[in-house]
Design an enzyme around this catalytic site. Structure first.
Site, PDB file in Angstrom:
ATOM      1  N   GLU A  60      72.790 -21.502  -0.990  1.00 46.89           N
ATOM      2  CA  GLU A  60      72.538 -21.740   0.168  1.00 46.89           C
ATOM      3  C   GLU A  60      71.793 -20.681   0.878  1.00 46.89           C
ATOM      4  OE1 GLU A  60      74.496 -25.240   2.669  1.00 46.89           O
ATOM      5  OE2 GLU A  60      75.039 -23.494   3.639  1.00 46.89           O
ATOM      6  N   HIS A  86      85.127 -22.559 -24.563  1.00 49.26           N
ATOM      7  CA  HIS A  86      85.309 -23.618 -25.648  1.00 49.26           C
ATOM      8  C   HIS A  86      84.294 -25.016 -25.333  1.00 49.26           C
ATOM      9  CE1 HIS A  86      88.718 -22.008 -28.166  1.00 49.26           C
ATOM     10  NE2 HIS A  86      88.981 -21.442 -26.642  1.00 49.26           N
ATOM     11  N   LYS A 132      69.945 -36.137   4.123  1.00 53.09           N
ATOM     12  CA  LYS A 132      70.335 -36.770   5.196  1.00 53.09           C
ATOM     13  C   LYS A 132      69.322 -37.685   6.026  1.00 53.09           C
ATOM     14  CE  LYS A 132      73.299 -32.873   6.284  1.00 53.09           C
ATOM     15  NZ  LYS A 132      73.894 -31.954   7.406  1.00 53.09           N
TER      16      LYS A 132
END
Length: 447
Positions: free
Chosen positions: A289, A310, A424
């Site tokens: 951010e 793995h 948003k």
């Protein structure tokens, strides 16, 4: 007291010592700007001197509030998203028993989290669990209107009031919010909730050492005084006049930017202790951010070793060479577990008998580092003496300081996040939120 260590000799095949030293003036200027507020984002620098400015009265208020919740509640739900929960969870997970939630006889409440997703099944399962528990809520939101935590708090408040009544519910709810404005501040004033303030000059991803992180951490039974002491010592070791050669966050920031300039676009934070998984999640938000803007920024990723060797190990070893690793290494684990002798030795592991499990882990760590460097992956190593409040406090401030320096070296504002609003706006338009009529019409025409 010991300190975390930065080991950088495994980057010299990719970035020379001379190139790192050439960044001294740039990194030092960036560090100084964090203290004198002469660059972009200077209205969000409250975290810089936060550890040294905390008062005894403030700490006592946090501790007393935590005690009140611990006395009343078997479970405390932290409601928040992003920096409003990641810092607390990072510290709590790092310093708690790995099987904490399974303990039947306990002195500390179970800490759960809500408002960090919009999962309907998750919220249903959480509320069903809480119906049989004595629970409280720490609601963390500057505005009180962020969609994810607002939905969760509405559901949890309704459940709590129905379970214990409005008067008792008010004693079990703590609001951490803006000092004077916003929906949560208004509600807290109306209902009489205990409140703490999110400082105006501290952004969410830098807020773990404010009440946002400190209250949940204290409720979990963790010593916040030691956490703050570790952060304060790192603050003092990285001040405005600290020379570059001993300023660990500045050196780390400089190396990251030099590697980025040479095409290393992805930083993988690796750890060999599963307790640090959520510390890496906090780190990912802090750096993603802060730096990911204006078409720039190192992409922050994380792996848990040896587990992910793995799964992701093949890509890291031989995939596209656009990556570098920062390894968190815990020097001394808390416990001592030795590998026993087995008469049949069908697994062929008797050569390890009597050795500590951590010795095997450390050799896996060293062997992986050598393999990855040989495979073209620069490695930075951060050694943590042990997992304790003090050293986690140091590590938090180290990464915060390095992030601010690194962002300024990248020539971006590390304290804003303009890009997070795009989803948003679309979501509100699709939900036909009042005031978004034009956006609703426009987005529906696209679908």
């Amino acid at each position: 007291m010991d300190t975390i260590k930065l080991v950088i000799n495994h980057v010299y095949d990719f970035v020379s010592e001379k190139e790192i030293l050439q960044q001294a003036d740039n990194a030092t200027a960036a560090n100084k700007a964090l203290h004198d507020g002469t660059r972009a984002g200077n209205d969000f620098l409250g975290w810089v001197n936060l550890p040294s400015s905390v008062t005894e009265d403030f700490i006592r208020d946090i501790e007393d509030t935590a005690t009140a919740l611990r006395t009343r509640c078997d479970v405390v739900v932290v409601v928040g998203i992003g920096g409003s929960y990641l810092g607390a969870k990072a510290v709590i997970d790092a310093l708690s028993n790995s099987f904490d939630w399974l303990q039947h006889e306990r002195k500390d409440p179970v800490i759960l989290y809500a408002g960090n997703n919009i999962g309907e099944d998750y919220l249903h399962e959480l509320t069903e669990y809480l119906k049989k528990r004595q629970f409280g809520i720490i609601n963390i939101s500057k505005s009180g209107t962020t969609t994810e935590p607002a939905i969760a708090f509405r559901l949890l408040k309704d459940l709590l009031v129905g379970k214990v009544g409005k008067e008792e519910a008010c004693r079990r709810i703590v609001a951490i919010t803006d000092a004077s404005k916003g929906a949560l501040r208004t509600l807290a004033g109306t209902e009489g909730y205990k409140t703490f303030v999110i400082p105006d000059d501290v952004g969410g991803r830098y807020s773990v050492l404010t009440p946002v992180g400190l209250l949940p951490i204290a409720v979990a039974g963790i010593n916040i005084r030691e956490l703050l002491r570790g952060a304060k010592d790192m603050e003092e070791a990285t001040g405005a006049i600290t020379s570059y050669e001993v300023n660990l966050p500045a050196i780390y920031a400089a190396i990251r930017n030099e590697l980025y300039r040479k095409g290393k676009k992805i930083e993988i934070l690796a750890n060999y202790n599963p307790k640090l998984h959520y510390f890496a999640e906090w780190w990912k938000q802090l750096y993603g951010e802060s730096e990911g803007k204006e078409g720039k920024g190192i992409f922050p990723a994380a792996v848990d070793f040896t587990t992910d060797l793995h799964s992701m190990g093949q890509w890291i070893q031989e995939g596209e060479r656009t990556i570098f690793e920062t390894v968190l290494s815990v020097k001394e684990p808390k416990e001592n577990v030795k590998i026993p002798h087995d008469e049949a030795n069908l697994d062929g592991l008797n050569f390890l008998k009597g050795k500590r499990v951590d010795e095997v882990n450390k050799m896996a760590e060293l062997g992986t580092l050598i393999a990855h460097v040989d495979g073209g992956v620069p490695n930075i190593l951060i050694e943590i003496p042990k997992l304790s409040e003090y050293y986690i406090g140091q590590l938090i401030y180290f990464f915060e300081k390095a992030c601010g320096i690194s962002g300024y070296m990248l020539d971006v504002n590390p304290f804003n996040q303009p890009g997070v609003e795009a989803y948003k706006r679309n979501m509100f338009a699709l939900l036909e939120k009042p005031g978004y009529e034009a956006e609703t019409k426009a987005i529906k025409e696209r679908l």
